[in-house]
Design an enzyme around this catalytic site. Structure first.
Site, PDB file in Angstrom:
ATOM      1  N   CYS A 135       0.837  -1.204   0.000  1.00 19.65           N
ATOM      2  CA  CYS A 135       0.000   0.000   0.000  1.00 19.65           C
ATOM      3  C   CYS A 135       0.874   1.257   0.000  1.00 19.65           C
ATOM      4  O   CYS A 135       1.493   1.590  -0.996  1.00 19.65           O
ATOM      5  CB  CYS A 135      -0.966  -0.038   1.173  1.00 19.65           C
ATOM      6  SG  CYS A 135      -2.328   1.160   1.026  1.00 19.65           S
TER       7      CYS A 135
ATOM      8  N   HIS B   4      -3.803  -5.114   0.846  1.00 25.03           N
ATOM      9  CA  HIS B   4      -3.234  -5.615   2.099  1.00 25.03           C
ATOM     10  C   HIS B   4      -3.345  -7.140   2.157  1.00 25.03           C
ATOM     11  O   HIS B   4      -4.434  -7.676   2.388  1.00 25.03           O
ATOM     12  CB  HIS B   4      -3.955  -4.994   3.289  1.00 25.03           C
ATOM     13  CG  HIS B   4      -3.634  -3.550   3.499  1.00 25.03           C
ATOM     14  ND1 HIS B   4      -2.590  -3.131   4.296  1.00 25.03           N
ATOM     15  CD2 HIS B   4      -4.192  -2.425   2.980  1.00 25.03           C
ATOM     16  CE1 HIS B   4      -2.534  -1.805   4.275  1.00 25.03           C
ATOM     17  NE2 HIS B   4      -3.493  -1.349   3.486  1.00 25.03           N
TER      18      HIS B   4
ATOM     19  N   GLU C 263      -2.210  -9.059   4.450  1.00 23.35           N
ATOM     20  CA  GLU C 263      -2.184  -9.528   5.837  1.00 23.35           C
ATOM     21  C   GLU C 263      -3.564  -9.663   6.457  1.00 23.35           C
ATOM     22  O   GLU C 263      -3.728 -10.364   7.462  1.00 23.35           O
ATOM     23  CB  GLU C 263      -1.314  -8.599   6.695  1.00 23.35           C
ATOM     24  CG  GLU C 263      -1.860  -7.197   6.906  1.00 23.35           C
ATOM     25  CD  GLU C 263      -1.476  -6.212   5.814  1.00 23.35           C
ATOM     26  OE1 GLU C 263      -1.549  -4.999   6.063  1.00 23.35           O
ATOM     27  OE2 GLU C 263      -1.120  -6.661   4.700  1.00 23.35           O
TER      28      GLU C 263
END
Length: 509
Positions: A79, A167, A169
């Site tokens: 990002c 993202h 994660e």
């Protein structure tokens, strides 16, 4: 040599999640603020640049010189990190016309690219950014796009440098773990040997070398962190570890006796201290929650210090500090704003002038539990719900009295035992009863009553940062209400808290 991934933190709320996901791959990683990057040693096999609430277009945006890292080690920008890579290499980052936030899909993927191999066309990803990469330089290769974000993923030609605008994660990126494994294991060549067993072996060895024949004192709470820390230290130095378990009169019903007995059965050298009267007396007439916390924290330091001074030649103070505590203390923005002060032994090092040893400071909470399981610690400790350091003092709204403590202990015991008996305990992150400072009219038999109200609280959570109230069966809640009203003298009404965090906190005070 422990292979390590360095995560450079630019202030993203998701930075700890990146570390959690990498640890789940049995690969060690560390988070460091962008302005405190450590010397790059041979143990570091790759670098991840985190997201950030800032804009790379701002003059005061957090920055590092990415050209000094590119081509030397595998590098992944996430990002904001991807936008910084693009901007510093003559790409263009512009403000999006609309904030790109939420679920999206990778409609175009370069399947032969090593970062995205194994991912599916149309796979769901999670976007969270106000800026977007509108162009990349000629030596950057486009490897992934969504319907709204053309440059969703890129690679620098001829080197292991990558950027993604989503993202990986967060769980909303359904194949994020595949991407992270591709980067960490295949591209960075990290060994997947960060396991509970390897941690135990290396930590015990380090403790033996560091502590030698020195004496160490540790405050036990009954919680998983201090219990696991004590067991590691015990395996390293045996009887040179002196544990102190203080009864502040605000523990759960019969907890001091049962937990103290369990510690002794573990073989720990533990001293039990009955300080109930001192704590209750000090809290008399105090209703402000912050004042309660400060009194309890100060009193604990005094009691602990008195007991520790009875032991001759102590050199070290052990603490159950875990990795989120360490990250918070060195975060990009410093410690976050205090919602409520936390009760720990933070004042002890200054008062006692001892060296500090923190065997768990590299572990997340779930890793502490896995290490505890590997050590053979009984399940009742490993799976125990979190319990506040100030104990029942912050679950009694208003003044603390012996009678209120008795009422709350009885009600809380019925609730916790009920959760266990109905196989609900393990599905709940944290549960307990709260004594409310109101009285309500009721009827028992043919008599009017005017007695106290108990609130039951149970939440589900992954890490305590956010939480939802547990959707416990109505039949179970009804039984708990009946049991508490019928068996606890002084209670004639039971309510259930259906607030989530945020906006509420898990504890009431």
């Amino acid at each position: 040599m422990q292979h390590t991934i360095l995560i450079v933190d630019f202030g993203s709320q998701y930075t700890q999640l990146i570390a959690r996901r990498i640890r789940e791959l049995n690969v060690y990683c560390e988070i460091h603020p962008y302005n405190k990057i450590p010397v790059i040693t041979e143990e570091i096999r790759g670098i991840i640049l985190s997201g950030s609430p800032a804009s790379v277009r701002d003059d005061n945006a957090p920055q590092i010189r990415t050209k000094g890292l590119m081509g030397k080690l595998p590098l992944l920008g996430v990002c904001y990190g991807a936008q910084m890579l693009a901007q510093q290499n003559e790409g263009e980052v512009t403000a999006s016309k609309i904030r790109e936030y939420g679920r999206s899909n990778l409609d175009q993927i370069s399947f032969d690219n090593e970062l995205l191999k194994g991912m599916s066309r149309g796979t769901q990803v999670w976007m969270s950014h106000g800026d977007t990469i509108s162009s990349i330089p000629d030596n950057f290769e486009l490897i992934g796009s969504t319907k709204d974000v053309n440059i969703a993923a890129f690679k620098v030609k001829g080197e292991d440098t990558y950027g993604i605008q989503f993202h990986p994660e967060v769980t909303h990126t359904t194949e994020g773990k595949i991407l992270l494994k591709n980067f960490v294991v295949d591209i960075c060549k990290c060994s997947q040997d960060w396991t509970p067993a390897s941690f135990i072996d290396s930590t015990i060895g380090q403790l033996k070398q560091t502590l030698g024949d020195d004496k160490v004192v540790l405050g036990l709470s009954g919680g998983v962190d201090s219990t696991v820390a004590a067991n590691l230290l015990h395996k390293a130095i045996g009887k040179n570890l002196y544990c102190i378990f203080v009864d502040n009169g605000l523990l759960r019903k019969n907890e001091f006796e049962t937990v103290l007995d369990s510690y002794k059965h573990m073989g720990l050298n533990v001293i039990g201290v009955d300080a109930k009267e001192r704590f209750i007396y000090a809290l008399s007439g105090v209703s402000d929650p912050e004042q309660k916390r400060k009194i309890i924290g100060g009193m604990f330091i005094d009691v602990f210090d008195e007991e520790a001074h009875k032991i001759e030649d102590v050199k070290w103070l052990a603490q159950g500090t875990i990795y989120p505590d360490v990250i918070e203390s060195i975060s990009v923005n410093g410690p976050s704003q205090t919602i409520k002060s936390h009760h720990n032994v933070g004042g002890l090092p200054e008062k006692m002038h001892l060296k500090i040893v923190e065997p768990l400071k590299s572990l997340f909470k779930d890793e502490v539990r896995r290490v505890g399981t590997e050590l053979g610690i009984q399940k009742s400790f490993i799976d125990r719900h979190p319990f506040p350091g100030p104990g029942l003092a912050i679950r009694i709204i208003g003044d603390i009295t012996k009678e209120r403590v008795r009422i709350l202990q009885e009600a809380d015991a019925l609730f916790i035992d009920g959760l266990k008996e109905h196989d609900l305990y393990d599905s709940v992150w944290q549960a307990g009863a709260i004594f409310l400072p109101v009285q309500a009219v009721g009827v028992m038999g043919d008599e009017r009553t005017y007695e106290n109200v108990i609130c039951l609280r149970a939440v589900t959570s992954m890490d305590g940062m956010t939480a939802d109230f547990s959707h416990l069966p109505h039949q179970f809640l009804g039984k708990m209400s009946n049991d508490i009203i019928n068996k606890v003298k002084g209670i004639n009404r039971v309510v259930y808290d259906i607030s989530s965090k945020p906006p509420a906190t898990i504890e009431w005070e």
